[in-house]
Design an enzyme around this catalytic site. Structure first.
Site, PDB file in Angstrom:
ATOM      1  N   GLY A 468      38.278  37.188  25.718  1.00 55.30           N
ATOM      2  CA  GLY A 468      36.552  36.644  25.916  1.00 55.30           C
ATOM      3  C   GLY A 468      35.728  37.480  26.425  1.00 55.30           C
ATOM      4  O   GLY A 468      34.438  37.225  26.369  1.00 55.30           O
ATOM      5  N   GLU A 703      37.262  41.546  36.930  1.00 57.87           N
ATOM      6  CA  GLU A 703      37.689  41.074  38.336  1.00 57.87           C
ATOM      7  C   GLU A 703      36.650  41.134  39.419  1.00 57.87           C
ATOM      8  O   GLU A 703      36.717  40.099  40.083  1.00 57.87           O
ATOM      9  CB  GLU A 703      39.228  42.027  38.862  1.00 57.87           C
ATOM     10  CG  GLU A 703      40.164  42.616  37.695  1.00 57.87           C
ATOM     11  CD  GLU A 703      40.873  41.287  36.891  1.00 57.87           C
ATOM     12  OE1 GLU A 703      40.639  40.283  37.578  1.00 57.87           O
ATOM     13  OE2 GLU A 703      41.686  41.722  36.198  1.00 57.87           O
TER      14      GLU A 703
END
Lengths: 737, 209
Positions: A468, A703
């Site tokens: 994605g 992250e």
């Protein structure tokens, strides 16, 4: 080279995604396709006494029903299933799907039905009846706090710098506990696989995986197959967030079923099975102990984390990592323990353990700031460090001071009244909170094939994945910058195990790792083209050196002479020029600590009577090196923020510990943010290249977008209400008066 | 519609139809589910099941007329994905909780996973594959690309189908209204703020939605 990564590029696969033409694993139609549905255990621990599959076998369209009684043996699974599962902390997977009568967790598959239509498989699976002998079980981490075990290996070791007890004698002290429940990845695409055999020694799968090479290796291991006989395709992946970082046992089961019946088998799991069989963020209980001088200099930091794993396999993550290096503090100690429970094994969930740890540390820092009557940013600046105190070496790049400043200005941080419960908007309480996130930046090994063709196109191939973030878009940008081809003439192909190897997509490494391979492959093509011109280009190029050549718009120029690469190939009777290059980090990287950083700001409204929290505004600042693809990078950040809002305010997978079953295993009861929960999100990039990590200067971003964000929300809730909620999610019941 | 996998001999469409026409006595049995179950247990199962499990369905999907035979238990979503291979419509939960399967039925946005296919008899279904005019993207599709209203792309067809109706319904007058009326479509990648921008842009663009 033109402007370096300045032009925002639309997602290269955007058209496929908005027209429904992008094909995800379950959407490949193979001749003679069959459909698999799993029946699952109704108990949490014990053994199957009887399993009645007769009705299922006789139901219309059913081709096979697999249970532990007739499961084909998997050559790579050599462990004896009759032996009890080993104690945790020994490592290694010992759960074998349909491997024995043993039940190790609720929702464990007990049968696989294969039929000629989905509906027939679903119906037949509902006819399977099992009786069990129940055994006692434990699913509650809070009731098993005393069973923590040390994780084997260096990563599980306790960490000590200076005096672990230093916080106890500090002028200002803080000791608090922070709890985060199980959270479930829940990508929108359901997990599963299509497996199709050719003969007994060659398999093709369409998988939902974050790494085609990793899935390939798992299949090679399980069925003892040669690499060339295992093909894995995974061009589009409907989100992963970590749950597709391994090959799950039920994928091997489907492959075994396909081999047995000699037809392709497709499994698409149900949403409730997404809670039990494909991992989750483990429940965690963390203690932070901080000591500080009255001026805000940290003198002691202890971070202890307890997390869960399964009874049959260890899972460990970097929950306490951030505390070792984020702030200058001479006395730091960390401990990490896992408790084996009778639940399926967890897996990294976006931000993974670092996001868990950052919630605790960054909430504690906010609490300490209030104790000291200091601004939370001032406290962080007071303990700012330019060198990594854990490894005693410089950061390769760190622009966190700038990030504090930019974010604070944008949200109006210094205009707020810092006193808790001092600001209002009508009947709503107003609060501001900030926090930090950090995650290791790295460059791994990857390979890329690059081909320029005489039709003016550039083709790149690497066995990378895109769950994605927009990998293809970033890779096209990099190739465009290096080789000067127009972006619409460049295609980047991924998700195919026959392409040159690349690692799985996880840990914010793809742009750095695969991007470097693309960079090197395109640079290598450049050299080839230059050499071709120098050797065979004739008098125009006499006396030129490599430095005289420039590349743009598919052309190569030296002095006043410009030629299109396509026509050059035609002139030379070459249909294509091709290279395959390997890329890995150099030794320089050992001299530096490399991290991406994020600084988050949230403004919330809290309704004092109902306890409702609304996130009103968000500013998030990323120091993730050079931004390769501004548009998709911004999307990564808003996505991480959205995940962080979910973590802060709503996400919690609830187990009824009397039965060991998840009770909210669906999207109506497991709340994830919807559009109404998410405000406008301002993303700011420092956008300065890291001089060490890779040729692009790009660190990672997936992250850090989420890491720490939940703390920013919690800190804003405290500012709004004066109430410190240390147990996520911050639901209205915890705030109501 | 023909069986995709006519693997078992008893299970072919033609014999099933013949069987159905000729056998009025067994047709009466259809009203007695217990009898069916008993017949099934006696081994007539495959023939009888096939005969009674399918119903005719005439439906227009993306301006194309279909004449199908489907089991009554088949959802519109599974019909689209597994039988017609219109896989642009996505399965995210199968329980009407996520919106990934959103399609238009007679101009209304519906969750195709909660819609039995046979209930679309005589209706017009539009899926994501039927939204663009040939190569020309629908303005909402274009806006999703421009504003990067997606990441993994899996919820995107449902988001777009929902957004088109959201605008047509008159529920896209300001960003907060879009947020409210688009909240039946979950995006786990978290593209919401871009989706809202895309919907507002498409609405303000003045093109026919």
């Amino acid at each position: 080279m033109g402007q370096f990564f300045e032009d925002p590029l639309d997602r290269v696969d955007g058209r496929l995604k908005v027209t429904g033409a992008a094909r995800y694993f379950a959407e490949y139609d193979l001749p003679d396709m069959t459909f698999a549905v799993m029946a699952t255990s109704a108990i949490t621990r014990g053994k199957i006494l009887t399993i009645d599959t007769k009705s299922a076998e006789r139901a219309p369209g059913v081709l096979d029903v697999l249970t532990y009684l007739n499961m084909p043996s998997i050559p790579g699974w050599q462990s004896d299933p009759s032996k009890p599962a080993p104690q945790a902390a020994l490592g290694g997977e010992r759960y074998r799907v349909l491997g024995s009568d043993q039940i190790l967790f609720n929702g464990q598959p007990i049968a696989l039905v294969v039929a000629d239509s989905l509906e027939r498989a679903q119906y037949a699976a509902s006819l399977i009846k099992a009786t069990y002998q129940k055994a006692s079980f434990e699913t509650d981490l809070e009731k098993n706090k005393d069973k923590g075990q040390t994780v084997r290996g260096p990563r599980g070791a306790d960490y000590n710098r200076g005096d672990a007890n230093a916080y106890k004698t500090a002028a200002v002290q803080l000791e608090q506990e922070y709890t985060i429940p199980i959270e479930t990845h829940n990508p929108m695409e359901l997990h599963g696989i299509i497996a199709s055999w050719k003969g007994n020694d060659s398999i093709t799968v369409y998988a939902k995986t974050q790494g085609v090479k990793s899935t390939q290796q798992s299949l090679m291991n399980a069925f003892k197959l040669d690499q060339k006989n295992v093909q894995v395709f995974s061009e589009f992946v409907g989100g992963g967030f970590g749950m597709a970082l391994r090959t799950w046992p039920q994928e091997i089961l489907v492959a075994a079923a396909a081999k047995k019946i000699g037809r392709p088998v497709k499994l698409v799991m149900s949403r409730d099975q997404m809670f039990t069989m494909v991992g989750y963020r483990p429940f965690s209980i963390q203690q932070i102990k901080l000591g500080s001088t009255k001026e805000g200099q940290l003198t002691g930091l202890v971070h202890e984390a307890l997390s869960q794993t399964s009874s049959y396999e260890d899972f460990a993550e970097g929950t306490v990592n951030m505390s070792k290096f984020m702030y200058a503090c001479d006395n730091v100690a960390t401990k990490y323990r896992i408790v084996p429970l009778d639940i399926g094994v967890p897996i990294w969930m976006r931000g993974p353990g670092e996001a868990t740890g950052a919630f605790a540390l960054e909430t504690a820092m906010d609490e300490m700031a209030y104790k000291l009557n200091m601004d939370p940013i001032a406290l962080r600046l007071k303990n700012y460090t330019e060198t990594d105190p854990e490894r005693n070496r410089p950061y390769s790049s760190k622009y966190v001071k700038e990030a504090y400043q930019l974010g604070a200005e944008k949200i109006g941080w210094f205009k707020r009244n810092p006193a808790p419960r001092s600001m209002k908007d009508g009947e709503w309480l107003v609060g501001y909170g900030m926090s930090s996130g950090v995650f290791n930046a790295s460059r791994g090994e990857a390979n890329c094939r690059a081909v320029v063709k005489d039709d003016g196109t550039l083709l790149l191939q690497s066995a990378a994945s895109d769950i994605g973030p927009g990998t293809g878009t970033a890779m096209v940008q990099i190739a465009h910058e290096v080789l000067g081809y127009p972006v619409d003439k460049i295609s980047f192909e991924l998700g195919n195990s026959t392409f040159p190897p690349a690692p799985s997509q996880g840990g914010s490494t793809t742009t750095s790792t695969v991007g470097s391979a693309v960079h090197i492959a395109c640079s290598s093509l450049k050299n080839k083209i230059v050499n071709l011109l120098l050797e065979k280009g004739g008098s125009d190029y006499a006396g030129k050196t490599a430095a005289d050549f420039t590349f743009s718009d598919g052309n190569v120029r030296a002095g006043n002479v410009s030629v299109s690469i396509a026509s050059l190939l035609k002139q030379q009777n070459l249909p294509a020029l091709e290279v395959t290059e390997n890329s890995k980090a150099g030794p320089d990287q050992q001299k530096y600590s490399m991290y991406s950083f994020s600084i988050h700001f949230a403004e919330v409204r809290v309704h004092p009577k109902t306890g409702v929290v609304r996130v009103k505004r968000v500013v998030t600042v990323a120091d993730s090196g050079k931004i390769i693809s501004p548009k998709t990078a911004a999307s990564q950040m808003i996505g991480g923020v959205t995940g962080g809002i979910g973590m802060a305010l709503m996400e919690e997978s609830v187990i009824d510990h009397r039965y060991g079953r998840f009770i909210n295993n669906n999207f109506a009861d497991y709340h994830v943010p919807v559009s109404a929960d998410i405000p406008h999100i301002d993303t700011i990039f420092i956008d300065k290249p890291d001089p060490v990590i890779n040729p692009m200067g790009a660190k990672g971003m997936g992250e850090i977008a989420l890491i720490g964000f939940a703390a920013a929300v919690g800190n804003a809730v405290y500012h709004a209400t004066g109430k410190r909620i240390r147990e996520l999610p911050i639901t209205p019941d915890k705030l109501i008066e | 519609m023909k069986e995709k996998n006519p693997g078992t001999e008893e299970n072919k469409g033609s014999s099933r139809r013949t069987f159905f026409k000729q056998s009025s006595a067994i047709a009466a049995l259809a009203l007695t589910p217990v009898s069916i179950v008993k017949a099934s247990e006696k081994g007539l199962d495959e023939k009888i099941a096939s005969a009674f499990e399918k119903m005719p369905l005439r439906v227009e999907i993306n301006s194309k007329a279909y004449s199908l035979e489907v089991e009554p238990r088949v959802t519109l979503l599974d019909l689209l994905r597994e039988q017609l291979h219109l896989t642009g419509t996505k399965k995210g939960c199968d329980h009407g909780q996520c919106g990934a399967c959103t399609v238009h039925v007679d101009g209304r946005r519906v969750n195709s996973c909660l819609t039995l296919a046979v209930t679309t008899e005589g209706k017009k279904v539009i899926t994501i594959e039927g939204l663009a005019k040939g190569e020309e993207l629908h303005p909402v599709q274009q806006a999703f690309i421009q504003f990067d209203g997606f990441q993994c792309g899996y919820c995107t067809p449902g988001q777009i189908m929902s957004a088109v109706c959201c605008i047509r319904e008159g529920h896209a007058n300001d960003p907060d209204q879009v947020r409210e009326f688009m909240s039946g479509n979950i995006c786990r990648c978290g593209a919401y703020s871009n989706i809202v921008d895309a919907v507002m842009h498409a609405k303000k663009g003045g093109q026919q939605i």
